[in-house]
Design an enzyme around this catalytic site. Structure first.
Site, PDB file in Angstrom:
ATOM      1  N   LYS A 151      36.255 -92.775 -95.825  1.00  0.00           N
ATOM      2  CA  LYS A 151      36.985 -92.755 -94.557  1.00  0.00           C
ATOM      3  C   LYS A 151      38.251 -91.921 -94.741  1.00  0.00           C
ATOM      4  O   LYS A 151      39.123 -92.255 -95.547  1.00  0.00           O
ATOM      5  CB  LYS A 151      37.334 -94.180 -94.104  1.00  0.00           C
ATOM      6  CG  LYS A 151      38.190 -94.216 -92.838  1.00  0.00           C
ATOM      7  CD  LYS A 151      38.308 -95.628 -92.269  1.00  0.00           C
ATOM      8  CE  LYS A 151      37.020 -96.055 -91.634  1.00  0.00           C
ATOM      9  NZ  LYS A 151      37.170 -97.309 -90.847  1.00  0.00           N
TER      10      LYS A 151
ATOM     11  N   ASP B 100      42.176-107.521 -86.561  1.00  0.00           N
ATOM     12  CA  ASP B 100      41.447-106.707 -85.570  1.00  0.00           C
ATOM     13  C   ASP B 100      39.956-107.062 -85.585  1.00  0.00           C
ATOM     14  O   ASP B 100      39.104-106.177 -85.658  1.00  0.00           O
ATOM     15  CB  ASP B 100      41.663-105.225 -85.860  1.00  0.00           C
ATOM     16  CG  ASP B 100      41.220-104.342 -84.691  1.00  0.00           C
ATOM     17  OD1 ASP B 100      41.135-104.865 -83.558  1.00  0.00           O
ATOM     18  OD2 ASP B 100      40.959-103.158 -84.904  1.00  0.00           O
TER      19      ASP B 100
ATOM     20  N   MET C 266      40.509 -93.372 -85.192  1.00  0.00           N
ATOM     21  CA  MET C 266      41.630 -93.212 -86.117  1.00  0.00           C
ATOM     22  C   MET C 266      41.204 -92.529 -87.416  1.00  0.00           C
ATOM     23  O   MET C 266      42.031 -92.272 -88.267  1.00  0.00           O
ATOM     24  CB  MET C 266      42.257 -94.565 -86.457  1.00  0.00           C
ATOM     25  CG  MET C 266      41.297 -95.547 -87.119  1.00  0.00           C
ATOM     26  SD  MET C 266      42.113 -97.028 -87.693  1.00  0.00           S
ATOM     27  CE  MET C 266      43.059 -96.386 -89.046  1.00  0.00           C
TER      28      MET C 266
ATOM     29  N   VAL D  13      34.422 -90.668 -90.899  1.00  0.00           N
ATOM     30  CA  VAL D  13      33.728 -91.295 -92.031  1.00  0.00           C
ATOM     31  C   VAL D  13      32.595 -90.383 -92.493  1.00  0.00           C
ATOM     32  O   VAL D  13      31.790 -89.924 -91.682  1.00  0.00           O
ATOM     33  CB  VAL D  13      33.188 -92.692 -91.643  1.00  0.00           C
ATOM     34  CG1 VAL D  13      32.532 -93.344 -92.860  1.00  0.00           C
ATOM     35  CG2 VAL D  13      34.296 -93.566 -91.108  1.00  0.00           C
TER      36      VAL D  13
END
Length: 540
Positions: free
Chosen positions: A19, A119, A1, A4
């Site tokens: 990020k 998560d 997603m 970095v």
């Protein structure tokens, strides 16, 4: 997603991780807003076991505007992902417990700050070169899930379903106990080398999280300690209310299990039945066997049955017997009761007002006696029951006891704000109420274990036994990282937190103008109110 990058902060002189979010996600305006809010929430957390969020930016909100995606600037951690440690081979039990304890320490802090991770998985946990556990990506899971339009999209973005809690798999609202479930899955994988539920697709795995009973870790890996089986099974309970109430209780259970006695097979079976039902696996095997038998056309009868005429004769005889018994019962029930002229039948007075009930009994030449009882089902002033009961024959002039409702029994919530936790517990017990969950919150103005608020307001009428949840002062405040601040600003900040600033010189580094904080005697995190903190500034 995201991608970095390693960067360097020119202002504070430190390496950072940047990020940059995927451009596809960045096109969603709702996601941008949610991501910004969650990044702000995560940036307020300062704990050694949590990867710090220093800054977040969204070029689209600037004055000049830009199509560049949002980004966050985080602490740069040098170490190994827990996912890579697990894939490298078996993890020693002591290390597995230490890793999970570090995760729970981070969750205990974040949950008290009101942030749920959503998560937790080995890919979001890093172990530094010094062995310290660092949990990453707080708040990002919520930003993604709340902005995704479909379940498939959410699953694809957040990652594997192997660590989902049952409520996440069903699309229900989640709280801190979902993080504890995911941590239980991580502990299971550390002890056995695999997740408790595996399938050919994420949907199959999600179904197992909702309905399947996990196998105790010792049945997968005999070298795993049996003392940890109850801990894992409790953490993987389907019902959130059957799991540990918070991360602190999970840590305490983990700590005591390492020094306690191993449970017997009978005790472990009783716990499995309590958490997952009597035997869901056996029930599923039985149902599967029945389905196979019902669809198997290859099976043939090896023993002849009774003659068909005998079967029909037995059915006819049974029908005649049933009809005869039914006719006899109906005839008996329709026969009028034989009563003497001086006998009276008690009428049905349930839910009738006491005044009307007394009048009805007086009309039958019966006297009455009133007994008051509390009732949550019958309105105040109405009859709950009679003694003798309705339909009973009594002699003329007999006394009938009427049990009349005084309404529902209630207790009054005492005022416990500002009281010590022990005194508040005694006050709740004296009022007939139950103490529920106790959540600690930092407050520089209150002593440790002072009640800040309760789940019910004072003077409220409640049912006896109502569970009251409390928020109490932790006796601590959160110390932020003051390195790079001016000494004056750092002193003011410490004073606002109820801490004592002790400036100290160090000649190990070049002096700055104005003087800035080079290091602190106390690490950032929760510290007791009133603590002294040395702030070293350079004079070299």
């Amino acid at each position: 997603m995201a991608k970095v990058y390693r960067g360097y902060d020119l202002t504070l002189g430190r390496e950072v991780a940047i990020k940059v979010l995927d451009p596809e996600l960045a096109r969603d305006t709702a996601f941008r807003n949610r991501f910004r809010l969650e990044a702000q929430a995560a940036s307020r957390m300062s704990h050694p076991s949590i990867v710090r969020v220093f800054d977040a930016g969204d070029p689209s909100t600037s004055e000049i505007g830009s199509d560049e995606p949002p980004y966050i600037v985080m602490e740069l951690v040098k170490g190994t992902l827990l996912k890579d440690i697990i894939s490298a081979g078996p993890v020693p039990v002591a290390d597995a417990v230490r890793y999970v304890d570090g995760i729970l320490e981070a969750l205990d802090y974040s949950h008290r700050a009101g942030v749920v991770h959503r998560d937790i998985k080995p890919g979001n946990v890093m172990v530094t070169d010094k062995g310290q556990v660092k949990v990453m990506d707080f708040g990002i899971a919520r930003a993604v899930s709340d902005s995704s339009s479909t379940v498939a999209e959410t699953t694809q973005i957040i990652g594997t379903a192997a660590y989902f809690s049952p409520e996440q798999a069903k699309g229900e609202p989640v709280d801190a106990r979902a993080d504890l479930y995911s941590t239980g899955v991580v502990l299971y994988e550390l002890l056995t080398g695999r997740q408790p539920f595996r399938g050919e697709s994420p949907v199959a795995v999600a179904y197992q999280h909702v309905s399947e009973t996990p196998v105790p870790p010792t049945e997968v890996n005999e070298e795993a300690p049996r003392t940890l089986d109850p801990i894992v099974l409790r953490a993987l309970a389907k019902d959130p209310y059957q799991r540990y109430p918070d991360a602190a209780h999970f840590r305490a259970a983990l700590d005591s299990a390492m020094t306690g006695n191993a449970p017997t097979r009978k005790e472990l079976g009783a716990l499995t039945s309590e958490l997952y039902g009597a035997s869901p696996r056996q029930a599923q095997e039985t149902a599967r066997s029945l389905r196979q038998l019902s669809t198997d056309t290859t099976m043939t009868r090896t023993q002849s049955g009774p003659p068909v005429a005998w079967i029909w004769a037995g059915v006819a005889l049974l029908a005649v017997l049933l009809a005869s018994v039914l006719f006899w019962v109906v005839t008996i029930s329709m026969r009028p009761p034989e009563v003497s002229s001086s006998s009276r039948i008690i009428p049905n007075l349930v839910n009738v007002s006491s005044e009307r009930a007394q009048d009805d009994l007086a009309g039958l030449d019966l006297s009455s006696k009133i007994v008051i009882e509390t009732s949550s089902e019958v309105a105040e002033g109405n009859v709950i029951r009679t003694d003798p009961e309705a339909g009973v024959s009594v002699e003329e002039g007999s006394t009938v006891t009427l049990y009349v409702s005084a309404g529902e029994e209630t207790v009054v919530m005492p005022k416990i704000e500002g009281m010590a936790l022990g005194d508040a517990t005694n006050a709740l017990k004296a009022a007939g109420l139950e103490l529920g969950t106790v959540i600690q919150r930092n407050d520089k103005a209150l002593a440790a274990n002072t009640v800040i608020s309760a789940s019910e307001k004072a003077e409220t009428e409640l049912d006896p036994g109502t569970v009251i949840n409390l928020v109490v002062a932790s006796g601590k405040v959160t110390l932020t990282d003051l390195v790079g601040w001016t000494v004056d600003a750092a002193t003011t900040n410490l004073g606002d937190l109820g801490l004592v600033a002790v400036p100290a010189e160090t000649a190990e580094c070049p002096a700055t103008q104005p003087a800035t904080v080079h290091s602190m005697s106390v690490a950032p995190g929760d510290v007791p109110v009133g603590s002294s903190v040395q702030i070293f500034f350079c004079t070299g």
